[in-house]
Scaffold this active site. Structure first.
Site, PDB file in Angstrom:
ATOM      1  N   LYS A  46       0.859  -1.195   0.000  1.00  0.00           N
ATOM      2  CA  LYS A  46       0.000   0.000   0.000  1.00  0.00           C
ATOM      3  C   LYS A  46       0.888   1.235   0.000  1.00  0.00           C
ATOM      4  O   LYS A  46       1.896   1.275   0.730  1.00  0.00           O
ATOM      5  CB  LYS A  46      -0.891  -0.047   1.248  1.00  0.00           C
ATOM      6  CG  LYS A  46      -1.933   1.044   1.351  1.00  0.00           C
ATOM      7  CD  LYS A  46      -2.849   0.771   2.546  1.00  0.00           C
ATOM      8  CE  LYS A  46      -3.944   1.811   2.697  1.00  0.00           C
ATOM      9  NZ  LYS A  46      -4.877   1.484   3.810  1.00  0.00           N
TER      10      LYS A  46
ATOM     11  N   SER B 288     -10.042  -1.130   6.845  1.00  0.00           N
ATOM     12  CA  SER B 288      -9.305  -0.917   5.588  1.00  0.00           C
ATOM     13  C   SER B 288      -8.567  -2.135   5.056  1.00  0.00           C
ATOM     14  O   SER B 288      -8.106  -2.118   3.914  1.00  0.00           O
ATOM     15  CB  SER B 288      -8.321   0.249   5.738  1.00  0.00           C
ATOM     16  OG  SER B 288      -9.026   1.469   5.747  1.00  0.00           O
TER      17      SER B 288
ATOM     18  N   SER C 256      -9.567   1.177   2.746  1.00  0.00           N
ATOM     19  CA  SER C 256      -8.723   2.029   1.938  1.00  0.00           C
ATOM     20  C   SER C 256      -7.559   1.294   1.268  1.00  0.00           C
ATOM     21  O   SER C 256      -6.893   1.887   0.411  1.00  0.00           O
ATOM     22  CB  SER C 256      -8.155   3.157   2.798  1.00  0.00           C
ATOM     23  OG  SER C 256      -7.277   2.659   3.797  1.00  0.00           O
TER      24      SER C 256
END
Lengths: 92, 463
Positions: free
Chosen positions: B81, B183, B159
């Site tokens: 990420k 997330s 996310s």
């Protein structure tokens, strides 16, 4: 009949509008007003729970002491310098 | 080399690599090619780290040939990420104001994976600032909405959106995501993957963007719960640079077991879509084959309000500069440009009340959950929302998520695995949440469940 606005929400919204209103549109402020009302409801749920004096915040705090011996002749930290500089005070 | 390889679990790839039947360099080139070809289709990638990846892959290949095998991640490609600092590439946090941001060090998780011999192939797309500004719909990243490989009209969740898309589409065998509230479990659930949210403090956060200091966790997304355990062992551990990273040792235990004790909160499916409820009921039947399932009542506490208050206040404090300067107006999602201002009106007294109640919540939940190996619940209330759709979220109080509020507020581990399909053919999911530091128990339960089902062996058609 329209609902009577929550006085706490009105006051808190006024705080936000006063501080940031200049950079927000009318539509954004309307949205923020609804969010603040939601936050007041959120707070109400928290306030409804009774705690005892012994219920401490659940997070670690520890007194700090550097592992290395500070050099007393060294300059103050950048933050300290900034603060002192803004006041114009001499170093102690 | 067949792209089918990238729909094999890490454990199987590792066996091939160790036996020198699969070249880490060839596997890495396959991933890089697929990231370049399909990454843009799903808006899943921010930066492809081709040079670094090939260098790491060549080193892995040489070491393995020389008999210096490091373990199951040696020579295995992955994506991170884009909130994890990496030398030599931007670390954008998914946010336009930070798209040129660079760090001169690698996050501890990146260093630990390098130590394990894993190969960093890409920095993956994410919701801007990990979703902490209150986004309501998928177009909340400067890289665009992340598209679900199962259905190009569906969102991946967030996310850790690119982490979900990249693993589900077979672009990398595993990815690292982060969770503050939902997330990791959200993209894992919506993309039909296993996602592990470790105990708070299990994995160092050094070099990771801070959204909420007391809620942020880093963890893996992969094809199976077993793979999540392999990755966790590599990234867990103490770190002098992150005082919240625990000294407790972690070793992934893979021994099979049965005789689990599962707890279910009676109203845990309230607000779920019907197919999600149907999948969950079927899962409970399956879990009955490997253990007992009992209803459990949680003490009456405002769980969601506690975690939501802490999240909202920490998030505006973490991004104070961006908010005060007005630069949040540069964010992609229109709602992210003004929502944080509302949170300025949360009173300090109420915030502290939430932090005090958090202790009550943590103790009460530990008392309840200690009777079980895991509490189980649907991983998500729905199948993946459509791209243009506003979604419901517990963070904004438009959906219920007691498991998420408790799990994140108390810092408990959870693993999410696929357990069916919804009305549009997209994955539904099942989560197992355990006591603090009991990742091995929830992983064992999820592994046992996956040994009874084949949802994790189904993959989207990617072309």
């Amino acid at each position: 009949m329209p609902e009577t606005p929550n006085p706490e929400a009105v006051a808190l919204f006024a705080l936000v509008a006063n501080r940031y209103g200049g950079r927000l549109t009318t539509e954004q402020l309307d949205e923020i007003k609804k969010m603040v009302e939601g936050q007041v409801e959120m707070a109400r749920a928290l306030r409804a729970v009774r705690l005892t004096n012994a219920d401490e915040p659940f997070q670690p705090f520890a007194a700090y002491r550097s592992d290395t011996t500070p050099d007393r002749s060294a300059l103050a930290s950048p933050l300290e310098n900034e603060r002192l500089g803004s006041k114009g005070d001499p170093l102690p | 080399m067949s792209s089918d390889l990238l729909f094999k679990p890490v454990r199987e790839l590792a066996a091939l690599v160790r036996a020198r039947q699969l070249s880490p360099v060839a596997l890495t080139e396959l991933c890089l090619d697929r990231l370049e070809r399909f990454g843009p289709k799903y808006n899943a990638v921010v930066t492809i780290t081709r040079e670094r990846a090939l260098s790491q892959a060549r080193r892995a290949e040489g070491e393995i040939a020389a008999g210096r095998y490091r373990g199951p991640l040696h020579g295995i490609p992955y994506g991170a990420k884009d909130l994890l600092a990496t030398v030599g590439t931007p670390t954008t946090w998914g946010a336009a104001p930070h798209r040129e941001q660079r760090f001169d060090f690698d996050a501890t998780v990146i260093l630990k994976l390098e130590e394990a011999g894993a190969v960093l192939c890409a920095k993956l797309a994410m919701i801007e600032l990990a979703g902490g500004m209150g986004y309501r719909q998928p177009t909340a990243s400067f890289t665009g909405p992340c598209i679900n490989p199962w259905d190009t009209d569906a969102w991946t969740g967030g996310s850790s959106s690119g982490s979900g898309a990249a693993v589900a589409a077979g672009l990398v065998p595993f990815a690292i995501g982060s969770e503050t509230w939902g997330s990791i479990l959200s993209p894992a659930g919506y993309c039909g993957l296993a996602g592990l949210r470790p105990t708070y403090g299990r994995v160092s956060r050094r070099g990771a963007m801070a959204l909420c200091w007391t809620l942020d966790k880093l963890g893996p997304l992969a094809l199976t719960a077993d793979d999540c355990g392999l990755v966790l062992e590599a990234i867990a551990g103490a770190d002098p640079a992150d005082p919240t990273a625990s000294e407790r040792p972690y070793r992934y235990e893979v021994a099979d077991r049965r005789g689990f004790r599962f707890g279910v909160i009676p109203d845990v499916t309230d607000g779920c879509e019907e197919p999600v409820i149907a999948s969950f009921r079927r899962s409970l039947d399956d879990l009955g084959k490997i253990g007992t399932v009992e209803e459990v009542l949680l003490p009456d506490l405002p769980y969601e309000q506690i975690t939501r208050t802490i999240l909202q206040v920490e998030a505006i404090s973490a991004f104070e500069d961006l908010i005060e300067s007005g630069r949040i107006a540069e964010l992609t999602a229109p709602e992210d440009r003004f929502t944080p201002y509302a949170r300025e009106a949360i009173l300090a007294h109420d915030y502290l009340k939430a932090v005090r109640l958090r202790g009550v919540m943590a103790r009460e939940i530990d008392r309840v959950i200690s009777r079980f190996d895991a509490l189980v619940a649907p991983g998500r209330i729905n199948e993946a929302p459509r791209l243009g759709q506003e979604f419901r979220s517990a963070i904004r109080a438009t959906a219920k998520d007691v498991m998420g509020a408790v799990g994140n507020g108390a810092g408990l581990p959870a693993v999410c695995v696929p357990n069916g399909v919804g009305a549009r053919g997209l994955p539904t999911s099942l989560q197992f949440m355990g006591r603090a530091w009991e990742e091995n128990r929830v992983l064992a339960a999820a592994r046992a469940y996956q040994s009874l089902t084949d949802w994790h062996t189904r993959h989207p058609k990617v072309d």
